[in-house]
Scaffold this motif. Structure first.
Motif, mmCIF file in Angstrom:
data_model
loop_
_atom_site.group_PDB
_atom_site.id
_atom_site.type_symbol
_atom_site.label_atom_id
_atom_site.label_comp_id
_atom_site.label_asym_id
_atom_site.label_seq_id
_atom_site.Cartn_x
_atom_site.Cartn_y
_atom_site.Cartn_z
ATOM 1 N N TRP A 16 0.866 -1.200 0.000
ATOM 2 C CA TRP A 16 0.000 0.000 0.000
ATOM 3 C C TRP A 16 0.896 1.242 0.000
ATOM 4 C CZ3 TRP A 16 -5.541 -0.431 1.977
ATOM 5 C CH2 TRP A 16 -6.222 0.784 1.879
ATOM 6 N N GLY A 17 1.441 1.590 1.149
ATOM 7 C CA GLY A 17 2.435 2.662 1.233
ATOM 8 C C GLY A 17 1.920 4.029 0.803
ATOM 9 N N THR A 18 2.804 5.021 0.823
ATOM 10 C CA THR A 18 2.385 6.382 0.459
ATOM 11 C C THR A 18 2.085 6.482 -1.036
ATOM 12 O OG1 THR A 18 4.705 6.991 0.340
ATOM 13 C CG2 THR A 18 3.563 7.595 2.336
ATOM 14 N N ASP A 19 2.751 5.665 -1.837
ATOM 15 C CA ASP A 19 2.441 5.675 -3.279
ATOM 16 C C ASP A 19 0.992 5.243 -3.506
ATOM 17 O OD1 ASP A 19 4.955 6.474 -3.819
ATOM 18 O OD2 ASP A 19 5.658 4.556 -4.642
ATOM 19 N N GLY A 20 0.601 4.172 -2.826
ATOM 20 C CA GLY A 20 -0.777 3.692 -2.940
ATOM 21 C C GLY A 20 -1.749 4.731 -2.431
ATOM 22 N N GLN A 21 -1.403 5.375 -1.329
ATOM 23 C CA GLN A 21 -2.287 6.391 -0.763
ATOM 24 C C GLN A 21 -2.468 7.555 -1.736
ATOM 25 O OE1 GLN A 21 -3.919 5.638 2.087
ATOM 26 N NE2 GLN A 21 -5.172 7.379 1.479
ATOM 27 N N ASN A 22 -1.373 7.940 -2.389
ATOM 28 C CA ASN A 22 -1.476 9.010 -3.397
ATOM 29 C C ASN A 22 -2.348 8.574 -4.571
ATOM 30 O OD1 ASN A 22 0.040 10.850 -1.989
ATOM 31 N ND2 ASN A 22 1.982 10.144 -2.854
ATOM 32 N N LYS A 23 -2.233 7.297 -4.915
ATOM 33 C CA LYS A 23 -3.063 6.759 -5.999
ATOM 34 C C LYS A 23 -4.553 6.864 -5.622
ATOM 35 C CE LYS A 23 -1.004 3.141 -7.950
ATOM 36 N NZ LYS A 23 -0.640 1.722 -8.106
ATOM 37 N N LEU A 24 -4.876 6.538 -4.388
ATOM 38 C CA LEU A 24 -6.279 6.657 -3.942
ATOM 39 C C LEU A 24 -6.745 8.104 -3.999
ATOM 40 C CD1 LEU A 24 -6.605 4.267 -0.855
ATOM 41 C CD2 LEU A 24 -7.161 3.819 -3.245
ATOM 42 N N LYS A 25 -5.848 9.008 -3.592
ATOM 43 C CA LYS A 25 -6.204 10.436 -3.591
ATOM 44 C C LYS A 25 -6.542 10.915 -5.004
ATOM 45 C CE LYS A 25 -4.346 14.886 -2.114
ATOM 46 N NZ LYS A 25 -3.147 15.621 -1.710
ATOM 47 N N GLU A 26 -5.891 10.343 -5.995
ATOM 48 C CA GLU A 26 -6.129 10.738 -7.387
ATOM 49 C C GLU A 26 -7.294 9.982 -8.019
ATOM 50 O OE1 GLU A 26 -4.539 13.246 -8.749
ATOM 51 O OE2 GLU A 26 -3.535 13.449 -6.815
ATOM 52 N N SER A 27 -7.908 9.070 -7.277
ATOM 53 C CA SER A 27 -8.934 8.202 -7.856
ATOM 54 C C SER A 27 -10.328 8.808 -7.736
ATOM 55 C CB SER A 27 -8.933 6.837 -7.158
ATOM 56 O OG SER A 27 -7.710 6.182 -7.372
ATOM 57 N N HIS A 28 -11.176 8.394 -8.657
ATOM 58 C CA HIS A 28 -12.569 8.839 -8.680
ATOM 59 C C HIS A 28 -13.467 7.607 -8.766
ATOM 60 C CE1 HIS A 28 -15.849 11.425 -10.886
ATOM 61 N NE2 HIS A 28 -16.247 11.000 -9.708
ATOM 62 N N VAL A 29 -14.252 7.374 -7.735
ATOM 63 C CA VAL A 29 -15.118 6.197 -7.683
ATOM 64 C C VAL A 29 -16.571 6.636 -7.670
ATOM 65 C CG1 VAL A 29 -15.815 4.210 -6.272
ATOM 66 C CG2 VAL A 29 -13.385 4.751 -6.529
ATOM 67 N N GLY A 30 -17.376 5.982 -8.488
ATOM 68 C CA GLY A 30 -18.822 6.225 -8.509
ATOM 69 C C GLY A 30 -19.524 5.203 -7.639
ATOM 70 N N ILE A 31 -20.493 5.645 -6.875
ATOM 71 C CA ILE A 31 -21.264 4.731 -6.034
ATOM 72 C C ILE A 31 -22.735 4.884 -6.412
ATOM 73 C CG2 ILE A 31 -21.876 4.086 -3.673
ATOM 74 C CD1 ILE A 31 -19.216 5.324 -2.764
ATOM 75 N N ALA A 32 -23.279 3.824 -7.011
ATOM 76 C CA ALA A 32 -24.669 3.843 -7.462
ATOM 77 C C ALA A 32 -25.548 3.293 -6.345
ATOM 78 C CB ALA A 32 -24.812 2.996 -8.725
ATOM 79 N N GLY A 33 -26.233 4.176 -5.648
ATOM 80 C CA GLY A 33 -27.078 3.767 -4.525
ATOM 81 C C GLY A 33 -26.375 4.018 -3.204
ATOM 82 N N THR A 34 -27.068 4.682 -2.276
ATOM 83 C CA THR A 34 -26.449 4.951 -0.962
ATOM 84 C C THR A 34 -27.267 4.296 0.153
ATOM 85 O OG1 THR A 34 -27.626 7.060 -0.845
ATOM 86 C CG2 THR A 34 -25.368 7.129 -1.657
ATOM 87 N N GLY A 35 -27.799 3.092 -0.144
ATOM 88 C CA GLY A 35 -28.617 2.389 0.828
ATOM 89 C C GLY A 35 -27.824 1.390 1.656
ATOM 90 N N GLY A 36 -28.357 0.160 1.734
ATOM 91 C CA GLY A 36 -27.764 -0.857 2.603
ATOM 92 C C GLY A 36 -26.360 -1.262 2.202
#
Ligand code: ZN
Length: 245
Positions: A16-36
């Motif tokens: 994971w490391g800081t490289d992975g963390q930076n990768k997450l920071k640059e990521s864009h995730v869509g979430i369809a539905g905010t229920g269960g």
């Protein structure tokens, strides 16, 4: 409070490391539905530091949602799900951007909502909209995490077109007549939504162990998870003609 401190326990994970963390920071995730499913998935993706989350739902919060939709409290009843969710997620992690769409997903608006996402998480409860997401992801070659849940059972799968089978290879909306509310244990939805976040994070971090296109069936009465290798369906109406393996 520094961003480094917020994520210090996860960057310790091997790979994971800081490289992975930076990768997450640059990521864009869509979430369809905010229920269960969407509540726990969004909470873990936000708290992990995914830089941009686009959430989409069109319903208002009802009392009967509260056994499983852990983004919301009794005080939220009557409010818009996505607006309450955006507020809660922004408080949980002010370092990320949360974009909210308060509308039903359709073939007409899906590109506007999720067209810019690296990955989409399917947290829906109806087959028709799932198939709209599937078709969109196949067209654009966007990976998505599918999950479903009922009673104490669930399923989760990472679909990564065109490499893997798509949802329509083995699933259609026939036989899903609306026969009333789906019976569901809140903590089972919590497990499956958390599994979706786990799959999404590992995919974003390039840590996937080759589970793309594998259907995981989860039985929380026996605590068994079955791994089912799915094959592409050459007659699939959505991906059948595309880069067949
Ligand atoms: Zn297919």
């Amino acid at each position: 409070m520094s961003g480094t401190e917020r994520y210090e326990r996860q960057v310790l994970i091997d790979g994971w490391g800081t490289d992975g963390q930076n990768k997450l920071k640059e990521s864009h995730v869509g979430i369809a539905g905010t229920g269960g499913l969407g509540s726990p998935a969004a909470i873990y993706l936000a708290s992990a530091g995914v830089g941009r989350l686009t959430i989409c739902d069109y319903q208002d919060i009802e009392v009967s949602n509260l056994n499983r939709q852990v983004l919301f409290t009794t005080d939220d009843v009557g409010a818009s799900k996505v607006h309450a969710a955006r507020q809660r997620l922004s408080i949980l992690n002010p370092d990320i951007q949360v974009i909210a769409y308060d509308e039903p997903i359709s073939s007409d608006n899906i590109a506007d909502i999720f067209g810019d996402c690296d990955l989409i998480v399917d947290c829906l409860d109806n087959p028709e909209t799932r198939l709209i997401i599937n078709e969109f992801c196949v067209e654009r070659s966007i990976a998505f995490v599918h999950a479903g849940v009922r009673e104490f059972y669930g399923q989760v799968m990472l679909i990564n077109p065109p490499a893997t089978p798509c949802l329509a290879c083995f699933f259609d909306s026939e036989g899903f007549a609306d026969d009333g509310p789906i019976p569901i244990c809140g903590s089972t939805a919590g497990v499956l939504g958390s599994l979706e976040a786990n799959v999404a994070l590992r995919w974003l971090l390039d840590m996937d162990p080759g589970n793309d296109g594998v259907f995981f069936s989860v039985d929380l009465t026996t605590m068994e998870i079955n791994r089912i290798e799915m094959a592409k369906n050459p007659d699939c109406p959505v991906c059948g003609g595309l880069n067949r393996l």
